[in-house]
Design a protein around this motif. Structure first.
Motif, PDB file in Angstrom:
ATOM      1  N   MET A  16     -13.335  -7.792 -16.080  1.00 48.17           N
ATOM      2  CA  MET A  16     -12.700  -6.579 -15.496  1.00 48.17           C
ATOM      3  C   MET A  16     -13.507  -5.388 -16.335  1.00 48.17           C
ATOM      4  N   SER A  17     -13.538  -4.170 -15.570  1.00 47.01           N
ATOM      5  CA  SER A  17     -13.819  -2.861 -16.021  1.00 47.01           C
ATOM      6  C   SER A  17     -12.735  -2.311 -16.635  1.00 47.01           C
ATOM      7  N   ALA A  18     -12.975  -0.980 -16.947  1.00 42.15           N
ATOM      8  CA  ALA A  18     -12.116   0.017 -17.783  1.00 42.15           C
ATOM      9  C   ALA A  18     -10.685  -0.099 -16.912  1.00 42.15           C
ATOM     10  N   LEU A  19      -9.764   0.020 -17.543  1.00 44.53           N
ATOM     11  CA  LEU A  19      -8.375   0.038 -17.083  1.00 44.53           C
ATOM     12  C   LEU A  19      -7.998   1.275 -16.064  1.00 44.53           C
ATOM     13  N   PRO A  20      -7.119   0.792 -15.256  1.00 45.15           N
ATOM     14  CA  PRO A  20      -7.030   1.877 -14.042  1.00 45.15           C
ATOM     15  C   PRO A  20      -6.167   2.926 -14.818  1.00 45.15           C
ATOM     16  N   GLN A  21      -6.337   4.096 -14.052  1.00 48.50           N
ATOM     17  CA  GLN A  21      -5.904   5.307 -14.605  1.00 48.50           C
ATOM     18  C   GLN A  21      -4.607   5.562 -13.751  1.00 48.50           C
ATOM     19  N   TRP A  22      -3.917   6.705 -14.108  1.00 49.90           N
ATOM     20  CA  TRP A  22      -2.794   6.846 -13.450  1.00 49.90           C
ATOM     21  C   TRP A  22      -3.100   7.587 -11.944  1.00 49.90           C
ATOM     22  N   SER A  23      -4.183   8.422 -11.940  1.00 47.33           N
ATOM     23  CA  SER A  23      -4.732   8.669 -10.552  1.00 47.33           C
ATOM     24  C   SER A  23      -5.199   7.547  -9.495  1.00 47.33           C
ATOM     25  N   ASP A  24      -5.735   6.620 -10.063  1.00 45.97           N
ATOM     26  CA  ASP A  24      -5.826   5.186  -9.514  1.00 45.97           C
ATOM     27  C   ASP A  24      -4.659   4.801  -8.886  1.00 45.97           C
ATOM     28  N   LEU A  25      -3.656   4.766  -9.682  1.00 40.91           N
ATOM     29  CA  LEU A  25      -2.222   4.131  -9.206  1.00 40.91           C
ATOM     30  C   LEU A  25      -1.784   4.865  -8.236  1.00 40.91           C
ATOM     31  N   ARG A  26      -1.754   6.291  -8.281  1.00 40.09           N
ATOM     32  CA  ARG A  26      -1.302   7.047  -7.309  1.00 40.09           C
ATOM     33  C   ARG A  26      -1.841   6.811  -5.968  1.00 40.09           C
ATOM     34  N   VAL A  27      -3.185   6.389  -5.915  1.00 40.60           N
ATOM     35  CA  VAL A  27      -3.531   5.768  -4.511  1.00 40.60           C
ATOM     36  C   VAL A  27      -3.050   4.450  -4.140  1.00 40.60           C
ATOM     37  N   VAL A  28      -2.763   3.527  -5.056  1.00 42.42           N
ATOM     38  CA  VAL A  28      -2.315   2.373  -4.777  1.00 42.42           C
ATOM     39  C   VAL A  28      -0.665   2.766  -4.115  1.00 42.42           C
ATOM     40  N   LEU A  29       0.136   3.496  -4.801  1.00 45.78           N
ATOM     41  CA  LEU A  29       1.293   3.897  -4.108  1.00 45.78           C
ATOM     42  C   LEU A  29       1.202   4.703  -2.749  1.00 45.78           C
ATOM     43  N   ALA A  30       0.254   5.348  -2.779  1.00 48.49           N
ATOM     44  CA  ALA A  30       0.117   6.293  -1.471  1.00 48.49           C
ATOM     45  C   ALA A  30      -0.108   5.271  -0.315  1.00 48.49           C
ATOM     46  N   LEU A  31      -1.049   3.998  -0.575  1.00 48.46           N
ATOM     47  CA  LEU A  31      -1.236   3.298   0.450  1.00 48.46           C
ATOM     48  C   LEU A  31      -0.314   2.260   0.648  1.00 48.46           C
ATOM     49  N   SER A  32       0.490   1.916  -0.278  1.00 45.38           N
ATOM     50  CA  SER A  32       1.573   0.991  -0.066  1.00 45.38           C
ATOM     51  C   SER A  32       2.824   1.703   0.759  1.00 45.38           C
ATOM     52  N   ARG A  33       3.174   3.053   0.535  1.00 44.20           N
ATOM     53  CA  ARG A  33       4.014   3.875   1.230  1.00 44.20           C
ATOM     54  C   ARG A  33       3.891   4.090   2.631  1.00 44.20           C
ATOM     55  N   ALA A  34       2.322   4.520   2.692  1.00 44.18           N
ATOM     56  CA  ALA A  34       1.951   5.098   4.058  1.00 44.18           C
ATOM     57  C   ALA A  34       1.540   4.084   4.846  1.00 44.18           C
ATOM     58  N   GLY A  35       0.744   2.996   4.480  1.00 38.16           N
ATOM     59  CA  GLY A  35       0.431   1.794   5.385  1.00 38.16           C
ATOM     60  C   GLY A  35      -0.767   1.779   5.904  1.00 38.16           C
ATOM     61  N   THR A  36      -1.537   2.955   5.837  1.00 33.94           N
ATOM     62  CA  THR A  36      -2.805   3.029   6.461  1.00 33.94           C
ATOM     63  C   THR A  36      -3.451   4.087   5.594  1.00 33.94           C
ATOM     64  N   LEU A  37      -4.892   3.949   5.688  1.00 34.96           N
ATOM     65  CA  LEU A  37      -5.921   4.687   5.083  1.00 34.96           C
ATOM     66  C   LEU A  37      -5.718   6.407   5.278  1.00 34.96           C
ATOM     67  N   SER A  38      -5.456   6.395   6.493  1.00 39.75           N
ATOM     68  CA  SER A  38      -5.562   7.939   6.798  1.00 39.75           C
ATOM     69  C   SER A  38      -4.129   8.545   6.494  1.00 39.75           C
ATOM     70  N   ALA A  39      -2.918   7.710   6.670  1.00 40.95           N
ATOM     71  CA  ALA A  39      -1.678   8.294   6.302  1.00 40.95           C
ATOM     72  C   ALA A  39      -1.625   8.505   4.811  1.00 40.95           C
ATOM     73  N   ALA A  40      -2.323   7.773   3.921  1.00 48.64           N
ATOM     74  CA  ALA A  40      -2.321   7.769   2.521  1.00 48.64           C
ATOM     75  C   ALA A  40      -3.243   8.999   2.157  1.00 48.64           C
ATOM     76  N   ALA A  41      -4.322   9.221   2.982  1.00 50.84           N
ATOM     77  CA  ALA A  41      -5.009  10.328   2.752  1.00 50.84           C
ATOM     78  C   ALA A  41      -4.336  11.673   2.918  1.00 50.84           C
ATOM     79  N   GLU A  42      -3.616  11.637   3.992  1.00 49.08           N
ATOM     80  CA  GLU A  42      -2.707  12.954   4.131  1.00 49.08           C
ATOM     81  C   GLU A  42      -1.921  13.216   2.981  1.00 49.08           C
ATOM     82  N   ARG A  43      -1.198  11.993   2.609  1.00 49.23           N
ATOM     83  CA  ARG A  43      -0.138  12.147   1.504  1.00 49.23           C
ATOM     84  C   ARG A  43      -0.837  12.799   0.389  1.00 49.23           C
ATOM     85  N   LEU A  44      -1.891  12.368  -0.116  1.00 48.82           N
ATOM     86  CA  LEU A  44      -2.775  12.783  -1.022  1.00 48.82           C
ATOM     87  C   LEU A  44      -3.546  14.107  -1.080  1.00 48.82           C
TER      88      LEU A  44
END
Length: 295
Positions: A1-29
């Motif tokens: 495993m590389s370096a531990l994920p940062q909060w900025s990385d986990l924000r992407v995970v949350l956005a993808l989980s809540r939006a459901g698609t790459l495009s919708a997550a990108a819009e949220r972020l």
């Protein structure tokens, strides 16, 4: 495993989980879809596992992805709490706060010790209302209430902050065994002090005086009219009085109440914290200047 994920990385995970698609997550972020895809791929490489599966155009978390989402939600809540705390600590403690309590608590417990609080918060103003009635928090008749009895119902937040001790006192320099007992009149037999006297003192040992107020009882004992059950926080500091019971004869719980909508206000929180610390302050005062029983 590389370096531990940062909060900025986990924000992407949350956005993808809540939006459901790459495009919708990108819009949220507020970034482009390519950036989201690149961040997701980098995070999956760091964790050495897939976080999402693409099914019919939608993203579905894997088992590892669900764990990442749960961790991200925990971090999101912690960050929100930290931001709220920072905001509250930076807000000025200023404005008016209304406190209500029975007269002896206002006059003998709160007011004599209030200077330190007002000195610490120059913008704070306090209304200390000595009132035997239980003023309503829900009707906004007061902001904070300090009471001996826990309310049976109501819309306020309530917590026990300590207990106050009561002992038997007599005028200093007198022989207590030769004194009668001063107590409350029959309308106040619900008070623990009055009940203690009724249970422990023969009626023929009562003084020819009945009182309807705690401060009046103190004055009666000071004036030599008898001995009585008085609060230690007041009587131990009075040079005219001497404690004649070996230890407190009873304790009364102290309850702090506030309306839920007011608890988060910095000025109300500051006053509540100060009030909650009074029982501990009384213990410190007793340790600093202990008085021996008797005279």
């Amino acid at each position: 495993m590389s370096a531990l994920p940062q909060w900025s990385d986990l924000r992407v995970v949350l956005a993808l989980s809540r939006a459901g698609t790459l495009s919708a997550a990108a819009e949220r972020l507020g970034v482009d879809q390519t950036t989201v895809g690149r961040r997701l791929a980098a995070l999956e490489r760091a964790l050495d596992g897939r976080l999402f599966l693409r099914e019919r155009g939608a993203l579905t978390p894997t088992a590892l992805g669900e764990e990442a989402v749960a961790r991200a939600e925990q971090m999101e809540a912690a960050m929100a709490a930290l931001e709220a705390a920072a905001s509250a600590s930076g807000a000025a403690v200023a404005g008016r706060v209304r406190i209500t309590a029975v007269p002896i608590l206002v006059n003998q417990l709160i007011v004599p010790r209030l200077a330190a609080l007002l000195s610490h918060f120059p913008g704070l103003e306090v209304d200390a209302n000595a009132d035997s009635r239980n003023l309503s928090l829900s009707r906004r008749e007061t902001d904070i209430a300090l009471r001996f009895a826990r309310p049976e119902s109501g819309s306020g937040l309530c917590r026990r902050i300590g207990a106050l001790a009561f002992s038997v006192y007599a005028p200093r320099g007198t022989e207590p065994d030769g004194l009668r007992w001063v107590t409350y009149d029959d309308r106040f037999l619900h008070l623990p002090q009055a009940r203690w006297v009724a249970a422990n003192v023969s009626p023929d040992r009562l003084a020819r005086l009945r009182i309807n107020d705690a401060e009046g009882l103190v004055q009666a004992v000071r004036g030599g009219l008898g001995r009585g059950v008085l609060p230690d926080f007041m009587a131990t500091r009075d040079p005219a009085l001497a404690r004649v019971s070996a230890a407190p004869v009873l304790q009364r719980d102290l309850w702090l109440l506030v309306h839920p909508d007011l608890r988060q206000l910095p000025r109300v929180g500051a006053v509540m914290d100060w009030l909650a610390g009074l029982p501990a302050r009384l213990e410190a005062e007793a340790a600093e200047a202990p008085l021996s029983p008797g005279s």
